[in-house]
Design an enzyme around this catalytic site. Structure first.
Site, PDB file in Angstrom:
ATOM      1  N   LEU A  68       0.878  -1.168   0.000  1.00 58.61           N
ATOM      2  CA  LEU A  68       0.000   0.000   0.000  1.00 58.61           C
ATOM      3  C   LEU A  68       0.914   1.217   0.000  1.00 58.61           C
ATOM      4  O   LEU A  68       1.540   1.510   1.010  1.00 58.61           O
ATOM      5  CB  LEU A  68      -0.847   0.026   1.266  1.00 58.61           C
ATOM      6  CG  LEU A  68      -2.175  -0.721   1.310  1.00 58.61           C
ATOM      7  CD1 LEU A  68      -2.814  -0.516   2.667  1.00 58.61           C
ATOM      8  CD2 LEU A  68      -3.105  -0.266   0.213  1.00 58.61           C
ATOM      9  N   HIS A  69       0.976   1.927  -1.106  1.00 60.30           N
ATOM     10  CA  HIS A  69       1.919   3.049  -1.194  1.00 60.30           C
ATOM     11  C   HIS A  69       1.290   4.359  -0.670  1.00 60.30           C
ATOM     12  O   HIS A  69       1.579   4.804   0.432  1.00 60.30           O
ATOM     13  CB  HIS A  69       2.388   3.227  -2.635  1.00 60.30           C
ATOM     14  CG  HIS A  69       3.061   2.026  -3.208  1.00 60.30           C
ATOM     15  ND1 HIS A  69       4.286   1.588  -2.791  1.00 60.30           N
ATOM     16  CD2 HIS A  69       2.668   1.160  -4.178  1.00 60.30           C
ATOM     17  CE1 HIS A  69       4.633   0.507  -3.475  1.00 60.30           C
ATOM     18  NE2 HIS A  69       3.669   0.228  -4.320  1.00 60.30           N
ATOM     19  N   ASP A  70       0.445   4.964  -1.480  1.00 59.16           N
ATOM     20  CA  ASP A  70      -0.061   6.305  -1.160  1.00 59.16           C
ATOM     21  C   ASP A  70      -0.818   6.393   0.169  1.00 59.16           C
ATOM     22  O   ASP A  70      -0.735   7.433   0.846  1.00 59.16           O
ATOM     23  CB  ASP A  70      -0.953   6.814  -2.295  1.00 59.16           C
ATOM     24  CG  ASP A  70      -0.186   6.958  -3.592  1.00 59.16           C
ATOM     25  OD1 ASP A  70       1.057   7.032  -3.544  1.00 59.16           O
ATOM     26  OD2 ASP A  70      -0.826   7.002  -4.660  1.00 59.16           O
TER      27      ASP A  70
END
Ligand SMILES: [Ca+2]
Length: 308
Positions: A236-238
């Site tokens: 999960l980046h952002d």
């Protein structure tokens, strides 16, 4: 009092979950506006997806602006192979009804930072830094009025995800990133080193899916459909940017100098972090390198439960 934020974004899958997380925390985060940028997808799709996500969250009152349609110096390289099947295609999010704001997103940023009290607004950058760089070119004086920039971007100990050396957001517009990092604005950077620790597991996905609401389903569904590099689960980046604003204690890092490679064809967009302070260059970034992934998933699951 809720922390006032603007979200600069290129939705995009991760971006959609990040926006939902922000909109799920109205007591803590007051979203003054969302500015779209070209990145994962061309601008016409990112601004439309931003509006779709607001409507999914029941927040058609949020102002969405279109910012820059391409990087400062380079042609746009998108990630449509990853994000082209957008939430709309997979979950049948309808065409948005809410209007796009007529003002250009860069002018919205400038106007807002000029009008509001200095140091009171945080800008969350979830895509290439083109809009913020353009704002600094048009109105350099706003640099000292920005409270903080919290950025998803870069890769330091972790290797890149678009080239061996570079992370996607920085690689798309390295000149923009260089302008922003040189601006003197307080910057917190959440690189792949952190986001690649926030990995999906069957249990974490089941918790999101089990919320039974549309927003939880979107978060779970989009996470599930691609294995991450090495099959470890998907990062999960952002959403880490919003998670950092809500629970900074989940993250750890240190103040360092980060410089951006803007010339080498081999390492273009590389975030060169002086972790051991060997260059004598002035610190310009609070660079995160640790995260409590379990705590983060608990947070996101608990918050998304509050949405439709
Ligand atoms: Ca993004």
């Amino acid at each position: 009092m809720a922390r006032r934020i603007i979200i600069d974004t290129d939705p995009g899958i991760d971006d959609a979950v990040a926006i939902l997380l922000a909109l799920a925390a109205p007591d803590e985060l007051d979203v003054l506006g969302i500015v779209a940028v070209a990145g994962n997808l061309p601008l016409a799709q990112t601004e439309r997806n931003a509006r779709r996500v607001c409507e999914l969250a029941g927040r058609a009152d949020i102002s969405v602006y279109a910012g820059c349609a391409r990087p400062l110096r380079r042609p746009l390289a998108t990630a449509e192979h990853i994000h082209g099947e957008t939430a709309r295609d997979r979950l049948l999010l309808p065409e948005p009804i809410m209007a796009l704001q007529p003002q250009h997103g860069v002018d919205f940023l400038i106007e807002t930072f000029r009008a509001e009290a200095a140091g009171t607004i945080t800008l969350c950058v979830l895509g290439p830094m083109t809009n913020m760089a353009m704002a600094l070119v048009k109105a350099p004086e706003i640099a000292e009025r920005i409270g903080e920039l919290v950025v998803m971007g870069g890769a330091c100990f972790e290797l890149g995800n678009v080239t061996p050396a570079a992370e996607f957001n920085i690689h798309v517009d390295p000149e923009a990133a260089a302008i922003v990092l040189d601006s003197g604005i307080p910057i917190t950077m959440i690189p792949l080193d952190v986001t690649q620790q926030v990995l999906t597991t069957p249990k974490r996905l089941a918790a999101l899916h089990g919320l039974g609401n549309r927003c939880g389903l979107l978060a779970a569904f989009e996470r599930k459909r691609r294995a991450n590099f090495g099959g470890r689960g998907r990062a999960l980046h952002d959403p880490c940017v919003i998670g950092y604003l809500l629970r900074p204690a989940l993250f750890g890092g240190r103040e360092v100098n980060v410089a951006i490679e803007t010339h080498s064809p081999l390492t273009l967009g590389m975030t060169v972090a002086d972790w051991w302070g060997v260059t004598g260059r002035k610190t310009n970034v609070r660079l995160m390198n640790t995260v409590d992934a379990g705590g983060f998933y608990d947070l996101i699951t608990e918050r998304l439960a509050r949405l439709p």
